[in-house]
Design an enzyme around this catalytic site. Structure first.
Site, PDB file in Angstrom:
ATOM      1  N   ASN A  40      -5.404 -14.291  -4.238  1.00 48.41           N
ATOM      2  CA  ASN A  40      -5.143 -12.395  -4.726  1.00 48.41           C
ATOM      3  C   ASN A  40      -5.992 -11.951  -3.031  1.00 48.41           C
ATOM      4  O   ASN A  40      -6.136 -11.902  -2.787  1.00 48.41           O
ATOM      5  CB  ASN A  40      -5.648 -12.366  -5.882  1.00 48.41           C
ATOM      6  CG  ASN A  40      -7.390 -11.564  -6.453  1.00 48.41           C
ATOM      7  OD1 ASN A  40      -6.751 -10.905  -5.665  1.00 48.41           O
ATOM      8  ND2 ASN A  40      -8.767 -11.986  -6.234  1.00 48.41           N
TER       9      ASN A  40
ATOM     10  N   CYS B 184     -16.307  -8.383  -1.659  1.00 44.08           N
ATOM     11  CA  CYS B 184     -14.920  -8.263  -2.067  1.00 44.08           C
ATOM     12  C   CYS B 184     -14.268  -8.694  -0.724  1.00 44.08           C
ATOM     13  O   CYS B 184     -14.420  -7.752  -0.115  1.00 44.08           O
ATOM     14  CB  CYS B 184     -14.152  -6.487  -2.365  1.00 44.08           C
ATOM     15  SG  CYS B 184     -12.351  -7.124  -2.596  1.00 44.08           S
TER      16      CYS B 184
ATOM     17  N   LYS C  84     -23.202  -8.427  -7.649  1.00 38.69           N
ATOM     18  CA  LYS C  84     -22.309  -9.704  -7.759  1.00 38.69           C
ATOM     19  C   LYS C  84     -22.029 -10.758  -6.346  1.00 38.69           C
ATOM     20  O   LYS C  84     -21.851  -9.411  -4.811  1.00 38.69           O
ATOM     21  CB  LYS C  84     -20.921  -9.294  -7.869  1.00 38.69           C
ATOM     22  CG  LYS C  84     -19.622 -10.308  -7.987  1.00 38.69           C
ATOM     23  CD  LYS C  84     -19.058  -9.906  -8.913  1.00 38.69           C
ATOM     24  CE  LYS C  84     -17.919 -10.932  -9.531  1.00 38.69           C
ATOM     25  NZ  LYS C  84     -16.645 -10.699 -10.157  1.00 38.69           N
TER      26      LYS C  84
ATOM     27  N   THR D 292     -14.583 -14.429  -5.218  1.00 37.33           N
ATOM     28  CA  THR D 292     -13.316 -14.987  -4.710  1.00 37.33           C
ATOM     29  C   THR D 292     -14.241 -16.001  -3.502  1.00 37.33           C
ATOM     30  O   THR D 292     -14.530 -15.389  -2.376  1.00 37.33           O
ATOM     31  CB  THR D 292     -11.912 -14.534  -4.909  1.00 37.33           C
ATOM     32  OG1 THR D 292     -12.592 -13.248  -3.674  1.00 37.33           O
ATOM     33  CG2 THR D 292     -11.627 -14.568  -6.695  1.00 37.33           C
TER      34      THR D 292
ATOM     35  N   GLY E 298     -13.939 -20.104 -11.719  1.00 39.39           N
ATOM     36  CA  GLY E 298     -12.194 -21.070 -11.995  1.00 39.39           C
ATOM     37  C   GLY E 298     -13.095 -22.162 -13.466  1.00 39.39           C
ATOM     38  O   GLY E 298     -12.335 -23.085 -14.053  1.00 39.39           O
TER      39      GLY E 298
END
Lengths: 306, 260
Positions: A70, A131, A166, A194, A245
């Protein structure tokens, strides 16, 4: 006796260790039609930035083997919009709400922390320094231990709220970054964000995503995430919120055994909105079968020698 | 909207790669409106991972029908369901077509025309006289005629034809007599929408709606991947909205259409 799922992340007491992963749950409104949000341990909101962001061009998502890529690009209405439009709904929730914040510059994060600390509905901040889908900020912070320390320690001075940093998996030594967050005063770390990837349309002969690169998530990344949680657990003392996941109860248990004190569900929500409830049920059943009273007993158990 | 299970009632291959799937799901059918979609879970093993959004082709009793073409892994899996199988459904989802007064013109391009059959039925039930125009390549969608109630006008165009009408949009101008109001409902490729937009430009009394096709993630509004650029508000600034919640049906005049 029923197994006890309660746990703590910093000063936050949680009914159970199941979080939502930022960016996969909005502010919970959409999914409240399908499950009771009070079943969750905590809700982590979609990333909030200082100003409105339109996000990246379409296509923003592509399916990959057992996963998705994404590149949303932090589309959100900005912090003013968030406080006006989202906080009233969040105030009504019985579970702790953690707001994910993202910025271009250090002072964006500081301003966001200041503004959100004034909101009683906000029980913690997740600092998004990972991000992969925006050009400025985000990943540029999260790959540099010195900047992670800098940003965490500055926010520590500004807010009393628990800080969760994060972390990105797109680094060679994730333990070092986690250590910097701990030294900066973080209450916990969450990982993984991700994995940077891409996909090419061979008929159009160009990248599929509008932003070219995107972040990989879903079952495909689970072993990578699990390995990183295991590594980070060996380096830091503050709690880890493990994610990457997780689709079923077995995955959640594996993350806890590897060292996660709580786990977060992301991509799976898109597919199976009932996953949080099913995973909670599995945890209770697993603990009963294993003769474990408190879920905290699972944390890091895979590290024991012999 | 519901998260529920449906029972496969029928799977029929209608043409090369074109299938009709019938699913028994009373709750979903009871709430479905033309233009809405169902988000189908195809695998219990999370591979393929995502659900597949499918527009509702028609309803009949407690059954909804999906008309689809096998184009990839998801639709191939779908084509393997047989009567008696259970399928995971999220839906009905999205914004439906809004009925406006006036002459009712429905324009579909290829298999994208599927939701217009459901809309035809609804409008017909409400007592409207419906004009349904469908463009196809050769003759592969001729069977749609059997799904349309008697008394509705249905015209086809064929790309393979030697003379006009080859494109479905060529049928449109003759319906646009400006004395009366016209409501146009469109389902098809963006090139068709661009042409309809061109034909309607400057004409008053026309309300045109389009259903926008997008790859979707969650289908309920959280993942922000199925975005559509629209111009809204007084200043008509471009913003991204979600096809799954604010759409898939939009007013044609607000959608920023793809260039290609």
């Amino acid at each position: 006796m029923k197994a006890d799922l309660t746990t703590k992340i910093g000063p936050i007491t949680l009914d159970n260790p199941i979080f939502t992963a930022s960016g996969t749950y909005g502010t919970g409104k959409e999914y409240s039609q399908y499950i009771s949000l009070s079943q969750l341990g905590a809700l982590v909101t979609k990333g909030v930035t200082l100003d409105y962001r339109s996000g990246n061009p379409y296509p923003r998502m592509v399916e990959t083997p057992a996963g998705i890529l994404n590149s949303i690009g932090l589309q959100n209405g900005g912090v003013d919009y968030f406080i006006k439009e989202e906080i009233p709904h969040l105030e009504k929730l019985s579970i702790p709400v953690i707001v994910n914040i993202a910025g271009r510059r250090l002072r964006d994060y500081e301003e966001l922390a200041r503004r959100l600390s004034e909101q009683p509905a906000v029980k913690g901040l997740e600092v998004n320094v990972s991000c992969p889908n925006v050009r400025e900020g985000g990943l540029a912070f999260g790959t540099n231990p010195r900047l992670v320390y800098e940003i965490t320690s500055r926010l520590r001075k500004i807010t009393q709220l628990p800080l969760i940093v994060k972390l990105t998996p797109n680094v060679s030594d994730v333990g070092q970054i986690a250590l910097s967050a701990q030294e900066g005063g973080a209450d916990a770390v969450s990982l993984i964000n991700t994995l940077l990837g891409m996909e090419v349309d061979i008929w159009k002969q160009k990248p599929i995503l509008g932003n070219i690169f995107g972040g990989l998530s879903g079952p495909a990344v689970k072993p990578v995430a699990l390995r990183m949680v295991y590594q980070v657990y060996q380096r830091i003392k503050i709690p880890i919120i493990g994610m990457g996941g997780i689709t079923r109860g077995e995955d959640a248990v594996a993350f806890m055994l590897a060292g996660a004190k709580a786990i977060a569900l992301g991509t799976v929500n898109f597919v199976n909105p009932k996953a949080p409830v099913q995973i909670k049920e599995f945890l209770l059943d697993y603990m009963e079968k294993q003769g474990i009273c408190s879920v905290e007993e699972l944390v890091g158990k895979a590290h024991r020698k012999g | 909207m519901y998260l529920t299970e449906g029972l496969i009632n029928r799977q029929e291959q209608l043409a090369q790669d074109i299938f009709l799937l019938e699913v028994l799901a009373p709750q979903v059918v009871g709430n479905a409106r033309p233009g809405q979609f169902v988000h189908l879970g195809l695998s219990t093993t999370y591979d393929p991972l995502l659900r597949r959004p499918m527009s509702i082709f028609n309803v009949d009793g407690d059954v909804f029908k999906i008309l689809y073409q096998v184009v990839g892994r998801g639709t191939r899996l779908m084509s393997q369901f047989t009567r008696g199988d259970v399928i995971d459904i999220l839906g009905p989802l999205g914004r439906c077509f809004q009925t406006h007064e006036g002459k009712q013109i429905l324009i579909g391009g290829g298999l994208g025309a599927a939701p217009l059959i459901f809309l035809t039925r609804k409008l017909w039930q409400q007592g409207y006289h419906v004009h349904l125009l469908v463009g196809m390549k050769d003759n592969e969608l001729a069977f749609l005629q059997d799904e349309v109630p008697e008394g509705c006008d249905m015209c086809f165009s064929r790309e393979s034809a030697l003379e006009s009408p080859r494109m479905v949009t060529e049928l449109l101008p003759s319906f646009l007599e400006m004395e009366e109001r016209v409501s146009i409902y469109c389902c098809g490729p963006q090139a068709m929408y661009r042409e309809i937009s061109r034909i309607c430009e400057g004409l008053e009394n026309i309300k045109a709606q389009v259903a926008v096709d997008r790859h979707m993630g969650c289908g309920v509004g959280t993942c922000l991947s199925c975005i559509v650029p629209v111009r809204r508000g007084k200043r008509r600034e471009q913003v991204y909205v979600r096809a799954c919640v604010e759409g898939p049906v939009f007013d044609l005049e607000e959608v920023v259409l793809d260039e290609s």
